[in-house]
Design an enzyme around this catalytic site. Structure first.
Site, PDB file in Angstrom:
ATOM      1  N   LYS A 185      -5.010  -2.238  10.121  1.00 19.80           N
ATOM      2  CA  LYS A 185      -5.337  -2.292   8.697  1.00 19.80           C
ATOM      3  C   LYS A 185      -5.561  -3.712   8.188  1.00 19.80           C
ATOM      4  CE  LYS A 185      -3.923   2.071   7.441  1.00 19.80           C
ATOM      5  NZ  LYS A 185      -4.649   2.990   6.532  1.00 19.80           N
ATOM      6  N   TYR A 191       1.111   5.651  -0.555  1.00 21.08           N
ATOM      7  CA  TYR A 191       0.670   6.800   0.249  1.00 21.08           C
ATOM      8  C   TYR A 191       0.800   8.020  -0.650  1.00 21.08           C
ATOM      9  CZ  TYR A 191       0.635   8.978   5.033  1.00 21.08           C
ATOM     10  OH  TYR A 191       0.340   9.640   6.206  1.00 21.08           O
ATOM     11  N   GLN A 251      -4.553   2.158  15.250  1.00 18.27           N
ATOM     12  CA  GLN A 251      -3.445   2.694  14.466  1.00 18.27           C
ATOM     13  C   GLN A 251      -2.606   3.681  15.270  1.00 18.27           C
ATOM     14  OE1 GLN A 251      -4.800   4.427  10.776  1.00 18.27           O
ATOM     15  NE2 GLN A 251      -2.754   4.921  10.037  1.00 18.27           N
ATOM     16  N   GLU A 292     -10.884   3.806   3.586  1.00 16.02           N
ATOM     17  CA  GLU A 292      -9.972   4.632   2.804  1.00 16.02           C
ATOM     18  C   GLU A 292     -10.253   4.383   1.319  1.00 16.02           C
ATOM     19  OE1 GLU A 292      -6.231   5.654   5.660  1.00 16.02           O
ATOM     20  OE2 GLU A 292      -5.877   4.052   4.229  1.00 16.02           O
ATOM     21  N   ASP A 350       0.837  -1.193   0.000  1.00 14.32           N
ATOM     22  CA  ASP A 350       0.000   0.000   0.000  1.00 14.32           C
ATOM     23  C   ASP A 350       0.876   1.247   0.000  1.00 14.32           C
ATOM     24  OD1 ASP A 350      -2.436   1.213  -0.161  1.00 14.32           O
ATOM     25  OD2 ASP A 350      -2.871   1.104   1.980  1.00 14.32           O
ATOM     26  N   ASP A 393      -9.292   0.372   1.980  1.00 12.75           N
ATOM     27  CA  ASP A 393      -8.335  -0.044   3.011  1.00 12.75           C
ATOM     28  C   ASP A 393      -8.938   0.291   4.384  1.00 12.75           C
ATOM     29  OD1 ASP A 393      -6.013  -0.678   4.399  1.00 12.75           O
ATOM     30  OD2 ASP A 393      -5.098   1.278   4.031  1.00 12.75           O
ATOM     31  N   HIS A 407      -3.817  13.683   1.603  1.00  8.17           N
ATOM     32  CA  HIS A 407      -4.081  12.701   2.664  1.00  8.17           C
ATOM     33  C   HIS A 407      -2.911  12.647   3.640  1.00  8.17           C
ATOM     34  CE1 HIS A 407      -5.382   9.043   4.665  1.00  8.17           C
ATOM     35  NE2 HIS A 407      -4.233   8.475   4.372  1.00  8.17           N
ATOM     36  N   ARG A 423      -8.700   3.538  13.509  1.00 13.24           N
ATOM     37  CA  ARG A 423      -7.814   4.671  13.790  1.00 13.24           C
ATOM     38  C   ARG A 423      -7.269   4.680  15.205  1.00 13.24           C
ATOM     39  NH1 ARG A 423      -6.465   5.806   8.728  1.00 13.24           N
ATOM     40  NH2 ARG A 423      -8.257   6.370   7.453  1.00 13.24           N
ATOM     41  N   THR A 426      -9.552  -5.808   3.656  1.00 14.73           N
ATOM     42  CA  THR A 426      -9.349  -4.868   2.557  1.00 14.73           C
ATOM     43  C   THR A 426     -10.320  -5.316   1.467  1.00 14.73           C
ATOM     44  OG1 THR A 426      -7.002  -4.649   3.107  1.00 14.73           O
ATOM     45  CG2 THR A 426      -7.672  -3.927   0.907  1.00 14.73           C
ATOM     46  N   GLU A 440      -9.245   4.141  -2.218  1.00  9.96           N
ATOM     47  CA  GLU A 440      -7.982   3.937  -2.922  1.00  9.96           C
ATOM     48  C   GLU A 440      -8.197   3.327  -4.301  1.00  9.96           C
ATOM     49  OE1 GLU A 440      -4.742   2.143  -0.893  1.00  9.96           O
ATOM     50  OE2 GLU A 440      -5.347   2.849   1.095  1.00  9.96           O
ATOM     51  N   THR A 479      -4.886   6.346   0.231  1.00 13.02           N
ATOM     52  CA  THR A 479      -6.119   7.123   0.203  1.00 13.02           C
ATOM     53  C   THR A 479      -5.999   8.296  -0.754  1.00 13.02           C
ATOM     54  OG1 THR A 479      -6.322   6.582   2.515  1.00 13.02           O
ATOM     55  CG2 THR A 479      -7.769   8.308   1.680  1.00 13.02           C
ATOM     56  N   GLU A 524     -10.334  12.287   7.864  1.00  8.75           N
ATOM     57  CA  GLU A 524     -10.125  13.623   7.315  1.00  8.75           C
ATOM     58  C   GLU A 524     -11.429  14.425   7.263  1.00  8.75           C
ATOM     59  OE1 GLU A 524      -7.359  13.097   3.660  1.00  8.75           O
ATOM     60  OE2 GLU A 524      -7.931  11.105   4.350  1.00  8.75           O
TER      61      GLU A 524
END
Lengths: 437, 437
Positions: free
Chosen positions: B264, B140, B251, B210, B138, B244, B145, B248, B268, B212, B370, B384
């Site tokens: 995570k 970024y 995380q 997320e 994955d 994804d 983001h 949080r 998925t 993606e 994301t 976000e």
């Protein structure tokens, strides 16, 4: 919980004479699994166990149907080119097969004449990865390693606040895992030399090894269904040696905020041998941690853990430089440590990994993270041994090393030894550094 | 470089009438691949392309040998239960098959009568993962983001110094990837509530999605042999949608220093459809970055990139709560963004991933990370959109959301639209949240 049974009896001997040699890796009490074919033969790969200086070809043995019931089903799974099918059968099947193979290989076995035809000298065998590895996860279970590396990457906060609570881990790369003998071309990577304004692409100048234990998952769990710590060890098939090659300069520049990536995924070398959890039963030792440290949350705690959660497994790393090879000098041992000192146990790794419902599958590989011990000279990487490259090692050959040089061969070894029991060896996981392309 | 050819001609129509409907996802210019069987049939899985509201069963079609040469070989690979064999054949084979299928499906094709027998209504199909995913990485790639999330996790330093130089990525979990329709049980995890002295095990209260783009690798590269940026796109088979799912609170507590793990890897979700790079040729757009930003290092730069390195792919995420479902209300769109705004391109992802010699394999999956855009309302996650949970969203149903509630169904959609070309849709990647066990 694995039990000590007749297969561990130190008085057992094998009609495979080399298995009875004192101090060998593969006595009849071990019977580690591997996947092999005769070197250069192009034959199909199949499963085997190591015995003395031989492998016992389990596909060939199985064709004669020397076992019955569950053991026979387990043996039939060994005709496959990977251990995944055997792994999926579960711990009862593994135990039944171990018992059956132990009986076949014992001195005086009525199967000796026939089974002898299924022996192949290890020197004539070429080994493959023991399993199709679906997912590879690398833990970080040595607090000594975490502290030492943390000191280098984050001098202000070497050990992060979560370390004593969370068995920290990240996902690694499965595609680049290779078996002992792997050639590792010095990787290029983006890095930022000290004092440089901008990063650059360059061959790593801080290539390192990491001395780890690999844990092969046997039976998996369905997605959404955690494995409790009390059942975690039932899911473990066996252990191997694992070298998590690392490019420290790439790592330093790339690792924030999502962790190591290209610094680690160019190669990982494991031993061809998977020593079963059954074979390790006599070497279990108590797992504990200092009273002053946080004790594990309930999902990571278990009475059995406190009794026998750890494994007394000696580890060492040796280096053979090109110059040593030319002169016929033996590899030099760089460090030793013991997996017993791991801050987190295997059962905790499995329970933590699945507590969110993450599904493990047969053949998945967990790395323990670098096993550095509490003593001096017990560091499992050059990063630690040389204090981040600041204090070069003087080798007996007269050479100096901060990080690995081209032509260096790194050899991991492991073994369990305890008074009153046969020595259980892991063979070796060796890999050689080739110059950058 | 992919070219625009006759298969993209907007004037093309199909004898599959539903494919000619204005604004549909699957006109004859698309032909996305999937793996399916008839719902509840227990039939073997096989490959298909989407056309209108049907799938064309490529195993059944192939049995009649309607194609020749390379296209026939590619079609034969589609009898497999995953796209990996087709992916391994390479871009010339993919192009030949696309050309052949386009001709078969065109209005007036002499194959129509026969091929009609290989159609299955999508409503009668159950889809599987399109490929056996060996490794999942994955990235970024959205700077919006990265900045927004960084602000929440590291207020002092939202965007780390490496971001504009390194296409940051980490390895994800392959075993828990599922296809649209996936059920996601709210995971437990270790987390540390604000102000708490100690962490605890709890069901996540900050479950997020997320938005993606997934990138399926077609042909791989041998270990030790990087893929140059100029050749990178030849290795890409196609794109899908990817959610994804993220916890949080887990995380925040676990992610240092080795990155996201249990936050995570519980699930998925990807779309069943893989839209080929060929189909996307008309929607390529220039890749660039602000002049004030560092320009990419040479291994990540290429003239072709500047011309057509990005993809004009509209993305959106919609939410259907249990209450909406009960009332028969449609899902509510939460945000939109465009993959064109990605800070790093697909070619850069591939070139970076392999620059150290890491080997990619057919069927490997790369996530874009994301995709949050520069505009307001273009955030690809609730983290976000709600400013870290501080500003709840008021839904049209009268409900409020900071993070996902049990029963919420999250639907990702994507499509390419451009004047003078047929609309290319991605279908959807949907998944539903089940209560914690």
């Amino acid at each position: 919980m694995r039990v000590i049974d007749g297969t561990h009896d130190p008085a057992l001997t094998s009609w495979v004479e080399s298995a009875n040699r004192q101090g060998g890796d593969f006595p009849i009490q071990n019977l580690p699994f591997a996947v092999f074919r005769r070197s250069g033969s192009g034959e199909p790969l199949r499963c085997a166990v190591g015995i003395g200086d031989q492998v016992l070809d389990l596909a060939l043995l199985g064709a004669a149907q020397p076992l019955e019931g569950l053991a026979a089903r387990a043996l039939a799974a060994c005709a496959e080119p990977a251990l995944n099918c055997l792994m999926a059968l579960g711990s009862e099947a593994w135990r039944a097969l171990r018992q059956g193979l132990s009986e076949i290989l014992r001195s005086g076995s009525r199967h000796a004449a026939h089974a002898a035809g299924a022996l192949v000298p290890q020197s004539d065998a070429e080994f493959a990865l023991p399993a199709r590895i679906g997912d590879y996860t690398d833990f970080y279970t040595s607090i000594q390693h975490a502290t030492a590396v943390g000191r280098l990457f984050r001098p202000d906060q070497p050990l992060l606040p979560n370390y004593k609570w969370v068995p920290i881990a990240y996902h690694g790369r499965a595609s680049s895992i290779g078996v002992s003998g792997q050639e590792v071309r010095r990787p290029y990577g983006q890095l930022k030399p000290t004092g440089a304004q901008e990063p650059q692409l360059a061959a790593t100048s801080r290539l390192d090894y990491e001395l780890e234990v690999g844990v092969f998952i046997g039976t998996g769990n369905p997605r959404g269904e955690p494995v409790s710590i009390g059942r975690a060890e039932e899911h473990v098939f066996g252990l191997c040696l694992l070298n998590d090659w690392s490019a420290r300069d790439v790592q330093a520049w790339e690792y924030q905020p999502l962790g190591p990536f290209l610094a680690k995924n160019f190669a990982t070398t494991i031993s061809p041998w998977v020593v079963t959890f059954e074979a390790l039963a006599p070497f279990r030792s108590p797992w504990s941690r200092p009273d002053a440290d946080p004790q594990p949350l309930p999902y990571l705690d278990d009475p059995a853990l406190r009794v026998l959660g750890a494994i007394d497994l000696e580890l060492e790393v040796a280096l053979e430089t090109a110059a040593m090879r030319e002169r016929g000098a033996p590899p030099q041992r760089l460090s030793r440590s013991n997996f017993r000192d791991s801050y987190w146990s295997i059962a905790q790794m499995v329970a933590h990994h699945t507590v969110n419902g993450c599904n493990l599958k047969p053949g998945d590989l967990l790395g323990s993270g670098t096993q550095s011990g509490p003593g001096s000279g017990e560091a499992g990487s050059l990063l630690e041994l040389t204090d981040g490259g600041r204090r070069p090692l003087a080798l007996e050959s007269g050479e100096m090393r901060t990080f690995l040089a081209d032509g260096d061969r790194v050899i991991l070894r492991g073994w369990c030894a305890r008074q009153g029991f046969a020595r259980i060896g892991f063979g070796e996981a060796a890999g050689i550094v080739l110059p950058a392309a």
